[in-house]
Design an enzyme around this catalytic site. Structure first.
Site, short mmCIF file in Angstrom:
data_model
loop_
_atom_site.label_atom_id
_atom_site.label_comp_id
_atom_site.label_asym_id
_atom_site.label_seq_id
_atom_site.Cartn_x
_atom_site.Cartn_y
_atom_site.Cartn_z
N THR A 1 -64.77 78.78 143.80
CA THR A 1 -65.49 78.82 145.07
C THR A 1 -66.88 78.20 145.00
O THR A 1 -67.53 78.03 146.03
CB THR A 1 -65.62 80.27 145.58
N CYS B 1 -73.52 65.29 134.30
CA CYS B 1 -73.32 64.35 135.40
C CYS B 1 -74.26 63.14 135.33
O CYS B 1 -73.90 62.06 135.80
CB CYS B 1 -73.45 65.06 136.74
N HIS C 1 -76.35 60.44 141.63
CA HIS C 1 -77.47 60.33 140.68
C HIS C 1 -77.77 58.85 140.44
O HIS C 1 -76.88 58.08 140.04
CB HIS C 1 -77.13 60.98 139.34
#
Length: 352
Positions: free
Chosen positions: A14, A151, A244
């Protein structure tokens, strides 16, 4: 390729990255989402009732009425799980799945620095999955853990790999402009980020300076020998939702004759054969833009369905050798999409 889809589960389903897993697994040709888990307070509730959906579009119909189960191997009962767990919880829970014979493809950073756990980018180091056997022997597991990179490291490493193959890296200086979604939900308070740039992200610079060198490193009998180049970074949080952007300045051991050669090296970079043709293989792997003001997160982050790396503003540098911008979608390529791509590679290699 598969006669029957592989049933998979999502841990921490979630949260913002968990939701990306759920979204990207909808109608996946190889994987069928069969179980979702979350915190204890969500157990027994339907996913659609307990999940505050943050992504564009609706919760996938096939998941909306799924009942949330405990984050245990017995409750999920699948051969493969995708983990969006926070690092501290991942350190405790992910090994329980590996012990139970389950493959864990994780976005968490808890095991990235372990010698027998690969940080996997299919375009860069598909051979590092050979560490799985070492990991299983060392730990007595019948399953295993595969991590994807931080990331910020993801798109940067793909671009650096292309440069290294053609010119050999010596020094890399990087400044990141990192999107808000990288901080999770609810993330950075609005009073901190509106009209502002936050020039510190805890632990990020250390990861960013080390992870590309592991992914581009060489396998040894003990693990991975880090790639032989130096890297210095600054990391910043900016007012962008997704994507990014990294400003790179690079010194090369073998000097290119022109910036056109650099662009050609980036444009022509391809995933190794074992990693090509998978459902999530980016096309192109690297898109090179010639416009003076690109790439931009809002305009370019969904290139290749959010899986491509985008490079631009490639030019000579008066101190080192060249400068460029690199953009990648942090919650797709840099998180959930990257883990799914890793799992596809593992299937092709016969590890799942």
């Amino acid at each position: 390729m598969l006669n029957k889809k592989i049933k998979v589960g999502v841990l921490a389903s979630t949260g913002s990255v968990g939701q990306r897993f759920v979204q990207l697994l909808e109608n996946h040709p190889w994987f069928e989402l069969a179980a979702v888990s979350g915190s204890e307070k969500r157990e027994g509730l339907k996913y659609g009732k307990t999940c505050k959906w943050l992504l564009p579009g609706d919760i996938p119909e096939g998941v909306r009425d799924m009942v949330m189960v405990p984050s245990t191997p017995e409750a999920l009962d699948v051969p493969l799980v995708f983990s969006a767990l926070p690092a501290g919880i991942a350190r405790e829970q992910e090994p329980e799945f590996a012990k139970a014979g389950i493959a864990v493809c994780t976005n968490a950073g808890a095991f990235r620095q372990e010698e027998d756990v690969p940080i996997l980018l299919p375009e860069v180091n598909p051979d590092h999955t050979s560490l799985v056997k070492k990991q299983q022997a060392n730990r007595g597991w019948s399953g295993f853990i595969i991590t994807n990179p931080n990331c910020t490291s993801t798109g940067t490493t793909i671009a650096l790999k292309a440069l290294d193959l053609n010119f050999t890296l010596d020094k890399v200086f990087a400044v990141s402009l990192q999107a808000l979604s990288g901080a999770g939900y609810p993330g950075v308070p609005s009073m901190d980020i509106v009209d502002n740039v936050i020039p510190f992200i805890s632990g990020e610079e250390e990861k960013f300076e080390w992870e590309p060198r592991k992914m581009m490193g060489t396998l040894t009998g003990n693990g991975v020998e880090l790639a032989d180049f130096k890297m210095s970074t600054h990391t910043n949080r900016v007012q962008v939702t997704d994507g990014h952007l990294v400003c790179l300045t690079v010194e090369l051991k073998n000097k290119p004759a022109s910036m056109d050669e650099v662009k050609k090296a980036l444009r022509s970079f391809r995933a190794p054969e074992i990693s090509s043709g998978l459902p999530s293989t980016p096309s192109p792997v690297i898109r090179v833009m010639d416009e003076d003001n690109r790439p931009q997160p809002r305009l370019d982050r969904m290139t290749g369905n959010g899986m491509s790396t985008v490079a631009g503003r490639i030019r000579r540098d008066p101190v080192l050798d060249l400068r460029l911008l690199v953009l990648s979608h942090n919650t797709i390529r840099g998180a959930a999409g990257g883990s799914i791509y890793n799992a596809e590679l593992l299937v092709k290699q016969g590890l799942i």
